[in-house]
Design an enzyme around this catalytic site. Structure first.
Site, PDB file in Angstrom:
ATOM      1  N   TYR A   2       0.837  -1.208   0.000  1.00 23.82           N
ATOM      2  CA  TYR A   2       0.000   0.000   0.000  1.00 23.82           C
ATOM      3  C   TYR A   2       0.878   1.268   0.000  1.00 23.82           C
ATOM      4  CZ  TYR A   2      -4.713   1.991   0.765  1.00 23.82           C
ATOM      5  OH  TYR A   2      -5.922   2.634   0.639  1.00 23.82           O
ATOM      6  N   LYS A  41      -3.666   7.836   3.285  1.00 19.45           N
ATOM      7  CA  LYS A  41      -4.861   7.512   4.088  1.00 19.45           C
ATOM      8  C   LYS A  41      -4.704   8.000   5.527  1.00 19.45           C
ATOM      9  CE  LYS A  41      -7.833   5.536   1.296  1.00 19.45           C
ATOM     10  NZ  LYS A  41      -8.924   6.389   0.756  1.00 19.45           N
TER      11      LYS A  41
HETATM   12  N1  LIG Z   1     -11.367  -1.089  -2.787  1.00 20.39           N
HETATM   13  C1  LIG Z   1     -10.850  -1.208  -1.564  1.00 20.39           C
HETATM   14  O1  LIG Z   1     -10.317  -2.276  -1.174  1.00 20.39           O
HETATM   15  C2  LIG Z   1     -10.960  -0.046  -0.615  1.00 20.39           C
HETATM   16  C3  LIG Z   1     -10.828  -0.286   0.764  1.00 20.39           C
HETATM   17  C4  LIG Z   1     -10.900   0.798   1.635  1.00 20.39           C
HETATM   18  C5  LIG Z   1     -11.090   2.076   1.124  1.00 20.39           C
HETATM   19  N2  LIG Z   1     -11.216   2.276  -0.231  1.00 20.39           N
HETATM   20  C6  LIG Z   1     -11.422   3.636  -0.730  1.00 20.39           C
HETATM   21  O2  LIG Z   1     -12.672   3.729  -1.348  1.00 20.39           O
HETATM   22  C7  LIG Z   1     -12.656   4.858  -2.214  1.00 20.39           C
HETATM   23  C8  LIG Z   1     -13.283   4.469  -3.551  1.00 20.39           C
HETATM   24  O3  LIG Z   1     -12.445   3.568  -4.247  1.00 20.39           O
HETATM   25  P1  LIG Z   1     -12.965   2.250  -4.956  1.00 20.39           P
HETATM   26  O4  LIG Z   1     -12.245   1.125  -4.316  1.00 20.39           O
HETATM   27  O5  LIG Z   1     -14.461   2.235  -5.030  1.00 20.39           O
HETATM   28  O6  LIG Z   1     -12.320   2.372  -6.427  1.00 20.39           O
HETATM   29  P2  LIG Z   1     -12.814   3.096  -7.769  1.00 20.39           P
HETATM   30  O7  LIG Z   1     -11.632   3.023  -8.679  1.00 20.39           O
HETATM   31  O8  LIG Z   1     -14.073   2.512  -8.248  1.00 20.39           O
HETATM   32  O9  LIG Z   1     -13.049   4.595  -7.296  1.00 20.39           O
HETATM   33  C9  LIG Z   1     -12.015   5.544  -7.176  1.00 20.39           C
HETATM   34  C10 LIG Z   1     -12.559   6.838  -7.689  1.00 20.39           C
HETATM   35  O10 LIG Z   1     -11.646   7.922  -7.465  1.00 20.39           O
HETATM   36  C11 LIG Z   1     -11.922   8.835  -8.504  1.00 20.39           C
HETATM   37  N3  LIG Z   1     -10.854   9.814  -8.662  1.00 20.39           N
HETATM   38  C12 LIG Z   1      -9.528   9.573  -8.851  1.00 20.39           C
HETATM   39  N4  LIG Z   1      -8.889  10.739  -9.016  1.00 20.39           N
HETATM   40  C13 LIG Z   1      -9.826  11.733  -8.906  1.00 20.39           C
HETATM   41  C14 LIG Z   1      -9.794  13.145  -8.986  1.00 20.39           C
HETATM   42  N5  LIG Z   1      -8.644  13.807  -9.205  1.00 20.39           N
HETATM   43  N6  LIG Z   1     -10.949  13.834  -8.832  1.00 20.39           N
HETATM   44  C15 LIG Z   1     -12.112  13.194  -8.629  1.00 20.39           C
HETATM   45  N7  LIG Z   1     -12.226  11.851  -8.544  1.00 20.39           N
HETATM   46  C16 LIG Z   1     -11.082  11.134  -8.691  1.00 20.39           C
HETATM   47  C17 LIG Z   1     -12.054   7.960  -9.742  1.00 20.39           C
HETATM   48  O11 LIG Z   1     -12.747   8.652 -10.755  1.00 20.39           O
HETATM   49  C18 LIG Z   1     -12.848   6.794  -9.189  1.00 20.39           C
HETATM   50  O12 LIG Z   1     -14.220   7.005  -9.413  1.00 20.39           O
HETATM   51  C19 LIG Z   1     -11.192   5.314  -2.300  1.00 20.39           C
HETATM   52  O13 LIG Z   1     -10.976   6.383  -1.404  1.00 20.39           O
HETATM   53  C20 LIG Z   1     -10.453   4.084  -1.805  1.00 20.39           C
HETATM   54  O14 LIG Z   1      -9.165   4.390  -1.298  1.00 20.39           O
HETATM   55  C21 LIG Z   1     -11.171   1.235  -1.104  1.00 20.39           C
END
Ligand SMILES: NC(=O)c1ccc[n+]([C@@H]2O[C@H](COP(=O)([O-])OP(=O)(O)OC[C@H]3O[C@@H](n4cnc5c(N)ncnc54)[C@H](O)[C@@H]3O)[C@@H](O)[C@H]2O)c1
Length: 255
Positions: A154, A161
């Site tokens: 990570y 984060k």
């Molecule tokens: N997938 C996991 O395992 C997990 C676990 C914990 C937290 N998260 C968090 O959940 C959140 C959503 O991620 P996800 O896993 O659904 O993936 P995802 O790829 O579907 O979503 C990530 C989003 O971030 C957006 N993004 C990136 N750069 C951007 C910018 N400059 N302006 C506006 N939007 C922007 C993208 O358009 C995308 O829609 C993130 O913060 C991620 O860190 C994910």
């Protein structure tokens, strides 16, 4: 009666129907909310197409969370669809591959800065941009991955984060007097585009289903989306600066 009846919500981060934000938007609509989505750049058309797969097609406004111009225009763009917001979902994360996947020691500042800008500072930027539309009782919810620990692969996203989690507490401090709550959901690994872009993501998933007392399914975004919906609702009226773990109980276990 739906959990979110009559609520107007801004949901960022819908990229695919695997996105956590897609499931938040879907559940929110099912629970009675009206939803406006954001997207940016080349992803805009993709989000517009995915938005039609929601129970009710949702409008999409342009927002690159690192663009001062988009942030300044956000309130007016949202006003084309609703006169106020009851909630905002921050579901945004990005780090260049050069600062993940075991490249911690090699990480260069320009790439680390991008990770921090998009993934941490953007929470403050989004909150301030949406502030003119938010009133007492409204709720901002973001998504984190437990930043208390150093995880495999990570790397600088983990540092981002940690900054994100701290940002949510300072926002809770500064927006609390306006009656605006700021909370995070700390999710276990979910197989999304962002997750799959982390080189070696399987190493982060490893052991999760076995170690979490409730078990864990990385293909199921529903528990995470439900927690976000709950924090957007009126059922956490005195909770802010909080991080709710939705990880099958993984975080609470020793070896
Ligand atoms: N997938 C996991 O395992 C997990 C676990 C914990 C937290 N998260 C968090 O959940 C959140 C959503 O991620 P996800 O896993 O659904 O993936 P995802 O790829 O579907 O979503 C990530 C989003 O971030 C957006 N993004 C990136 N750069 C951007 C910018 N400059 N302006 C506006 N939007 C922007 C993208 O358009 C995308 O829609 C993130 O913060 C991620 O860190 C994910």
């Amino acid at each position: 009666m739906g959990l979110l009846d009559g609520k107007k919500l801004l949901v960022t981060g819908v990229l695919m129907d695997s996105s956590i934000a897609f499931h938040v938007a879907r559940l929110a609509q099912e629970e009675g909310a009206e939803v406006v989505l954001t997207s940016f750049g080349r992803q805009l058309r993709l989000t517009q197409a995915i938005a039609k797969r929601l129970p009710q097609a949702a409008p999409v406004v342009e927002l690159d969370a690192t663009s001062a111009e988009d942030l300044a225009a956000l309130a007016d763009r949202v006003r084309e669809h609703t006169d106020h917001l009851d909630g905002v979902v921050h579901s945004i994360g990005f780090a260049p591959q050069s600062v993940m996947g075991g490249n911690f020691l090699a990480g260069e500042w320009d790439d680390v800065a991008t990770a921090l800008h998009v993934s941490a500072y953007s929470l403050k930027a989004l909150a301030v941009a949406a502030r003119p539309l938010l009133g007492r009782g409204s709720s901002i919810v973001g998504l984190t991955f437990d930043a208390r620990y150093a995880w495999p692969v990570y790397d600088w996203m983990g540092v981002a984060k940690a900054a994100f989690e701290s940002t949510s507490r300072y926002l809770a401090r500064d927006l609390g007097p306006e009656g605006i709550r700021v909370n995070l959901v700390s999710a276990g690994p979910v197989r999304t585009t962002a997750a799959k872009s982390i080189p070696g993501f399987e190493a982060m998933e490893g052991g999760w289903p076995e170690r979490a007392p409730l078990g864990w399914d990385a293909h199921d975004p529903e528990p995470t989306a439900r927690a976000v919906a709950a924090l957007l609702s009126d059922w956490f009226p005195a909770t802010t600066g909080e991080i709710v773990h939705v990880d099958g109980g993984f975080h609470a276990m020793g070896l």
